[in-house]
Design a protein around this motif. Structure first.
Motif, PDB file in Angstrom:
ATOM      1  N   THR A 115       0.815  -1.220   0.000  1.00 49.61           N
ATOM      2  CA  THR A 115       0.000   0.000   0.000  1.00 49.61           C
ATOM      3  C   THR A 115       0.852   1.275   0.000  1.00 49.61           C
ATOM      4  O   THR A 115       0.626   2.180  -0.803  1.00 49.61           O
ATOM      5  CB  THR A 115      -0.951  -0.018   1.213  1.00 49.61           C
ATOM      6  OG1 THR A 115      -1.663  -1.259   1.212  1.00 49.61           O
ATOM      7  CG2 THR A 115      -1.934   1.133   1.172  1.00 49.61           C
ATOM      8  N   TYR A 129      -4.011   8.295  -3.488  1.00 46.48           N
ATOM      9  CA  TYR A 129      -4.799   7.131  -3.069  1.00 46.48           C
ATOM     10  C   TYR A 129      -4.983   7.283  -1.563  1.00 46.48           C
ATOM     11  O   TYR A 129      -4.101   6.947  -0.777  1.00 46.48           O
ATOM     12  CB  TYR A 129      -4.064   5.832  -3.412  1.00 46.48           C
ATOM     13  CG  TYR A 129      -4.796   4.599  -2.908  1.00 46.48           C
ATOM     14  CD1 TYR A 129      -6.008   4.222  -3.486  1.00 46.48           C
ATOM     15  CD2 TYR A 129      -4.301   3.849  -1.849  1.00 46.48           C
ATOM     16  CE1 TYR A 129      -6.697   3.122  -3.015  1.00 46.48           C
ATOM     17  CE2 TYR A 129      -4.989   2.738  -1.376  1.00 46.48           C
ATOM     18  CZ  TYR A 129      -6.186   2.390  -1.959  1.00 46.48           C
ATOM     19  OH  TYR A 129      -6.878   1.303  -1.488  1.00 46.48           O
ATOM     20  N   PRO A 131      -6.795   5.890   1.117  1.00 45.71           N
ATOM     21  CA  PRO A 131      -6.837   4.958   2.255  1.00 45.71           C
ATOM     22  C   PRO A 131      -5.443   4.733   2.836  1.00 45.71           C
ATOM     23  O   PRO A 131      -4.496   4.456   2.104  1.00 45.71           O
ATOM     24  CB  PRO A 131      -7.396   3.668   1.628  1.00 45.71           C
ATOM     25  CG  PRO A 131      -8.215   4.142   0.477  1.00 45.71           C
ATOM     26  CD  PRO A 131      -7.440   5.305  -0.073  1.00 45.71           C
ATOM     27  N   SER A 136       0.472   0.697   6.556  1.00 47.02           N
ATOM     28  CA  SER A 136       0.657   0.939   5.119  1.00 47.02           C
ATOM     29  C   SER A 136       2.040   0.551   4.583  1.00 47.02           C
ATOM     30  O   SER A 136       2.168   0.205   3.422  1.00 47.02           O
ATOM     31  CB  SER A 136       0.358   2.399   4.779  1.00 47.02           C
ATOM     32  OG  SER A 136       1.224   3.251   5.490  1.00 47.02           O
ATOM     33  N   LEU A 141      -2.332  -4.165  -0.962  1.00 47.23           N
ATOM     34  CA  LEU A 141      -3.612  -3.635  -1.434  1.00 47.23           C
ATOM     35  C   LEU A 141      -4.674  -4.735  -1.454  1.00 47.23           C
ATOM     36  O   LEU A 141      -5.836  -4.491  -1.121  1.00 47.23           O
ATOM     37  CB  LEU A 141      -3.444  -3.010  -2.821  1.00 47.23           C
ATOM     38  CG  LEU A 141      -2.643  -1.699  -2.833  1.00 47.23           C
ATOM     39  CD1 LEU A 141      -2.263  -1.305  -4.259  1.00 47.23           C
ATOM     40  CD2 LEU A 141      -3.426  -0.563  -2.165  1.00 47.23           C
ATOM     41  N   ASN A 144      -5.903  -5.094   1.946  1.00 53.91           N
ATOM     42  CA  ASN A 144      -6.751  -3.937   2.261  1.00 53.91           C
ATOM     43  C   ASN A 144      -8.158  -4.113   1.695  1.00 53.91           C
ATOM     44  O   ASN A 144      -9.147  -3.787   2.342  1.00 53.91           O
ATOM     45  CB  ASN A 144      -6.168  -2.644   1.661  1.00 53.91           C
ATOM     46  CG  ASN A 144      -4.848  -2.218   2.257  1.00 53.91           C
ATOM     47  OD1 ASN A 144      -4.208  -1.299   1.777  1.00 53.91           O
ATOM     48  ND2 ASN A 144      -4.396  -2.891   3.312  1.00 53.91           N
ATOM     49  N   VAL A 145      -8.231  -4.625   0.458  1.00 51.41           N
ATOM     50  CA  VAL A 145      -9.541  -4.817  -0.168  1.00 51.41           C
ATOM     51  C   VAL A 145     -10.295  -5.939   0.560  1.00 51.41           C
ATOM     52  O   VAL A 145     -11.477  -5.817   0.862  1.00 51.41           O
ATOM     53  CB  VAL A 145      -9.403  -5.118  -1.677  1.00 51.41           C
ATOM     54  CG1 VAL A 145     -10.762  -5.426  -2.301  1.00 51.41           C
ATOM     55  CG2 VAL A 145      -8.762  -3.927  -2.386  1.00 51.41           C
ATOM     56  N   ASN A 148     -11.409  -4.470   3.746  1.00 51.39           N
ATOM     57  CA  ASN A 148     -11.946  -3.104   3.649  1.00 51.39           C
ATOM     58  C   ASN A 148     -11.250  -2.205   4.666  1.00 51.39           C
ATOM     59  O   ASN A 148     -11.885  -1.592   5.547  1.00 51.39           O
ATOM     60  CB  ASN A 148     -13.461  -3.074   3.859  1.00 51.39           C
ATOM     61  CG  ASN A 148     -14.051  -1.706   3.577  1.00 51.39           C
ATOM     62  OD1 ASN A 148     -13.398  -0.845   2.968  1.00 51.39           O
ATOM     63  ND2 ASN A 148     -15.266  -1.466   4.029  1.00 51.39           N
ATOM     64  N   THR A 160     -11.218   1.909   2.177  1.00 50.89           N
ATOM     65  CA  THR A 160     -10.777   1.238   0.946  1.00 50.89           C
ATOM     66  C   THR A 160     -11.909   1.047  -0.055  1.00 50.89           C
ATOM     67  O   THR A 160     -11.751   1.317  -1.249  1.00 50.89           O
ATOM     68  CB  THR A 160     -10.128  -0.121   1.293  1.00 50.89           C
ATOM     69  OG1 THR A 160      -9.025   0.123   2.172  1.00 50.89           O
ATOM     70  CG2 THR A 160      -9.617  -0.821   0.043  1.00 50.89           C
ATOM     71  N   TYR A 163     -12.667   3.315  -2.884  1.00 48.35           N
ATOM     72  CA  TYR A 163     -11.676   3.482  -3.946  1.00 48.35           C
ATOM     73  C   TYR A 163     -11.518   2.236  -4.817  1.00 48.35           C
ATOM     74  O   TYR A 163     -10.607   2.170  -5.620  1.00 48.35           O
ATOM     75  CB  TYR A 163     -10.333   3.928  -3.333  1.00 48.35           C
ATOM     76  CG  TYR A 163     -10.505   5.281  -2.705  1.00 48.35           C
ATOM     77  CD1 TYR A 163     -10.355   6.439  -3.457  1.00 48.35           C
ATOM     78  CD2 TYR A 163     -10.941   5.421  -1.386  1.00 48.35           C
ATOM     79  CE1 TYR A 163     -10.601   7.683  -2.920  1.00 48.35           C
ATOM     80  CE2 TYR A 163     -11.193   6.663  -0.827  1.00 48.35           C
ATOM     81  CZ  TYR A 163     -11.023   7.794  -1.603  1.00 48.35           C
ATOM     82  OH  TYR A 163     -11.283   9.025  -1.076  1.00 48.35           O
ATOM     83  N   LEU A 211      -8.388   0.450  -8.998  1.00 49.65           N
ATOM     84  CA  LEU A 211      -8.544   1.454  -7.940  1.00 49.65           C
ATOM     85  C   LEU A 211      -8.844   2.823  -8.517  1.00 49.65           C
ATOM     86  O   LEU A 211      -8.353   3.188  -9.591  1.00 49.65           O
ATOM     87  CB  LEU A 211      -7.268   1.524  -7.097  1.00 49.65           C
ATOM     88  CG  LEU A 211      -6.945   0.254  -6.296  1.00 49.65           C
ATOM     89  CD1 LEU A 211      -5.580   0.385  -5.637  1.00 49.65           C
ATOM     90  CD2 LEU A 211      -8.014  -0.033  -5.254  1.00 49.65           C
TER      91      LEU A 211
END
Lengths: 490, 490
Positions: A115, A129, A131, A136, A141, A144-145, A148, A160, A163, A211
């Motif tokens: 991230t 970006y 979030p 991080s 990513l 993160n998805v 969420n 998240t 985006y 994204l």
């Protein structure tokens, strides 16, 4: 046990070098960022293509083993702790940014992209970006998805899911589904995209993610305000809202956290301070000046003893370091750090922080609290020692009370970390029956054999009750046996 | 046919005066804002409580009739057109704002509240509800949530789903589910909230909705830029993005629309203009001045013949009137107006508008195009006459080509109107098989007997294929028979 036939087929799908099964590897992937939970996987697979993932899913359904997808393993709710008969799937080598579309302000990425690296990359292109999870610098990513993920900029910029425009995902039955696109508006059919986001690796494996980016704000400014008590900080939060200002960050540290941070960073923070608010505003330069002046005045009016305004980027980074180091600083105090994320409506901030402190005292345990004051997302952090069973019990009791209180106040048991294994029992006991029932049927609809990350979020009894996490002790027993590899480990 | 037993039970649940079945009433609720589609319901019910709705759902499952929820009936994809054996459910009397929470910036509303009235109310309190569908003066918040309505401010502020924090919903099995809360972050369990949003009345009936508000921007400014061609307007859109400005509105009108608007409003628009862009910026006063000056310069550099900047609120309202009257103005030209919302990634704007114009010419039909240039959400509007079967056929053929082109360009068949009945065939033919399959199983999971708004979004064959909309002719036949009420109407 995963059958020998299945193991043979797995080696055929992935190639021998991409299936790991040494005890060292199994131990390395037996835990994630969550304290107190761990469990050994049977195998670890390193996928190289979407087709392999699709074949894997089909095989898992045939041979009845389970698959636990994993990014950086930085999760805090046990979402990537292996279940019984499981193959851990390492997605972190899928780390390419596939496309940056400056006309549409979008990026196609692979799920293993870090991230923080992605943030820096898009910022170098004048894009943003937002979030910004606390992890991080190490999280992915894709993770993160799947979770969420929230973070420090939730108040102004959302989380998240706000985006994620689309993705390619391998479903539990092996189907490869593409959903979404570069459209800022799209209502064609049920919004299944947003169910997969935050499904904690239980409904699908993301293989490519689209994204949304936004223009990088032209300027930003950081302030640190020092208060005698939580109440003053909470009053400031309300007054900022009332003044119609949406800061990019509105973060909070309580006294135990301030002491830990100062001990760790030597930033010169007054350790008698009751609470610190960190505020960042961003946007066009003139608005930033206007807003930061207004916020400084609000802080003082709400009882701040002093306010430090960063003069430049370097000082801003230093002030933000105080907040960002909170977890690390607290983690140094005791061997085991339980970082939670009980979340309440913003108006209940003072009530909740006072309740947390009272509960810590009542159970004679140490809790430092920091978090996202602007969105009510608190991180009460239990400082304990997993070898002290009695203290662990008291800590768990205290957190149970804290989660119940959060729900009583209209809050939630998790603002951004996910349910995973760690909070499954709270989810099932604290929420509405129709909601729990519908979550269960959603899982059954997509994954009728419970092959994908079973037992996370909701129990999938009876088949996967055995998949409850095993204690670290079990791992230690296994570790002790490492010199004698001929023995069966489970 | 709904059985007499069911009708008797319906009168028991709702009370006699709250069940309508006169021919006049049935005709009044046989259509919505969508041209060419209509179908008579058997009954109309006016619910007074959540419990009644729950009983209704259970009865529908037992007696196998269907329920079609309806707000203001302003939808443009046939989402509230009655299906076979249906009871239309009027939700528009549920029109109370239940709570405004100024500390948490939230509001609990009933689904029948008119969107525009709600916007004015919260603005009078210094707050802002950004979703702004073109029909805001007549549509309901419940309808907006059911359709995930978009509107003019999508580019900067997002769409309806970005402002829905939670709701109480009656599920097709009669369960009452509460989901969400006043937390700005909440990842406790699967995000089923966002599947229900935009489910077009097919998965649940909203009875209370919790909306997120934001602080009202302190200032705003409106500009109108006039171009010789679409290309200049599209170039402006790209240049604004590149300059890192996010306007609150970035709207577009093509030449046929400009001519229609001028004819209707007499605003003094030059009818030889190829395209008009309407731009609104909002935020802190200083930023608004900065951004509007920058945008004016960009417009001129990108080939605008002239730029009109509103000097005050009154002039701004007048300029926005040009855009807001587009649909009404176009609707005056021919008897039948087919307003579509093919949407493409922003970068494909010029290609798509040129394709629309070419397709209109090829099929010898009239299309005016306007819409949300900033988010690629176009409204090609077919001007035709439903009595001219040949022209209707040509118009339908042209739109089929337009939707295929949108999808080819990475776009979508509907940006904000929904699939409903009108675009079901496109959804099923243009999208991925796993996605369609999963949509179907989602519907089956929640509504196994297809009692709630069946046949919308996806076919639910074979049971509901008979629920295809009937033509307006059929209604006319019925109307003609109104003097002879003893005849059976269906």
């Amino acid at each position: 046990m995963i059958s020998d036939t299945a193991k043979k087929k797995l080696r055929e799908i992935f190639g021998k070098v991409s299936i790991l099964d040494s005890t060292e590897d199994r131990i390395a992937y037996s835990y994630d960022g969550t304290p107190l939970l761990s469990s050994l996987p049977e195998l670890i697979a390193i996928p190289a293509s979407v087709d392999q993932l699709s074949q894997l899913m089909k095989l898992a359904n045939e041979e009845k083993f389970s698959i636990v997808p994993r990014g950086s393993g930085s999760g805090l709710s046990g979402g990537s702790i292996p279940s019984e008969n499981s193959v851990v799937l390492l997605m972190n080598r899928w780390d390419k940014v596939i496309e940056l579309d400056k006309n549409n302000l979008t990026a196609w990425v692979e799920p293993g992209v870090i991230t923080g690296k992605f943030q820096s990359f898009v910022e170098s292109q004048g894009l943003f970006y937002p979030p910004d999870p606390g992890s991080s610098q190490i999280c992915t990513l894709g993770g993160n998805v799947a979770e969420n993920a929230g973070g420090l900029r939730g108040l102004k910029y959302g989380v998240t899911k706000n985006y994620v425009l689309g993705f390619e995902v391998v479903l539990p039955n092996g189907d490869v589904m593409r959903i979404g696109g570069k459209n800022m508006k799209d209502v064609a059919g049920y919004n299944l995209k947003d169910v997969l986001i935050g499904s904690e690796g239980t409904l699908g494996i993301f293989t490519k993610i689209l994204l949304k980016l936004i223009p990088l704000p032209k300027a930003s400014k950081t302030l640190l305000a020092f208060y005698d008590s939580i109440a003053g900080a909470a009053e400031t939060v309300s007054a900022i809202t009332a003044a119609r200002i949406s800061p990019a960050m509105l973060e909070f540290l309580d006294n135990p956290t301030i002491r830990a941070v100062e001990d760790f960073t030597h930033l010169g923070l007054d350790t008698n301070t009751g609470a610190i608010l960190l505020v960042e505003v961003d946007g066009p330069r003139s608005a930033v000046e206007e807003d930061s002046a207004a916020i400084e005045a609000i802080c003082r009016k709400s009882g701040a003893k002093s306010v430090r305004v960063a003069r430049d980027e370097a000082e801003s980074t230093k002030l933000k370091a105080a907040r960002k180091s909170a977890f690390t600083a607290l983690a140094r105090i005791r061997p085991t750090t339980i970082l939670e994320d009980a979340t309440v409506p913003r108006s209940e901030l003072t009530t909740m922080v006072n309740f947390i402190n009272g509960t810590a005292k009542k159970h004679d345990i140490q809790i430092g609290t920091f978090g996202h004051a602007g969105d009510g997302n608190l991180h009460p952090t239990g400082l304990t020692d997993e070898r002290d069973k009695a203290e662990i019990k008291r800590t768990e009791d205290a957190f149970e009370e804290i989660f119940r209180k959060a729900v009583d106040l209209g809050g939630t048991i998790t603002g951004e970390h996910g349910v995973g294994l760690a909070k499954r029992k709270f989810l099932e006991s604290l929420y509405d029956t129709p909601f729990i029932k519908l979550m269960r049927t959603t899982k059954e609809m997509l994954d009728p054999n419970f092959v994908l990350n079973p037992g996370k979020i909701i129990s999938v009894s009876p088949r996967c009750e055995g998949a409850l996490p095993k204690s670290r002790e079990q791992i230690e027993r296994i570790t002790a046996k490492m010199d004698n590899p001929s023995e069966a480990y489970f």
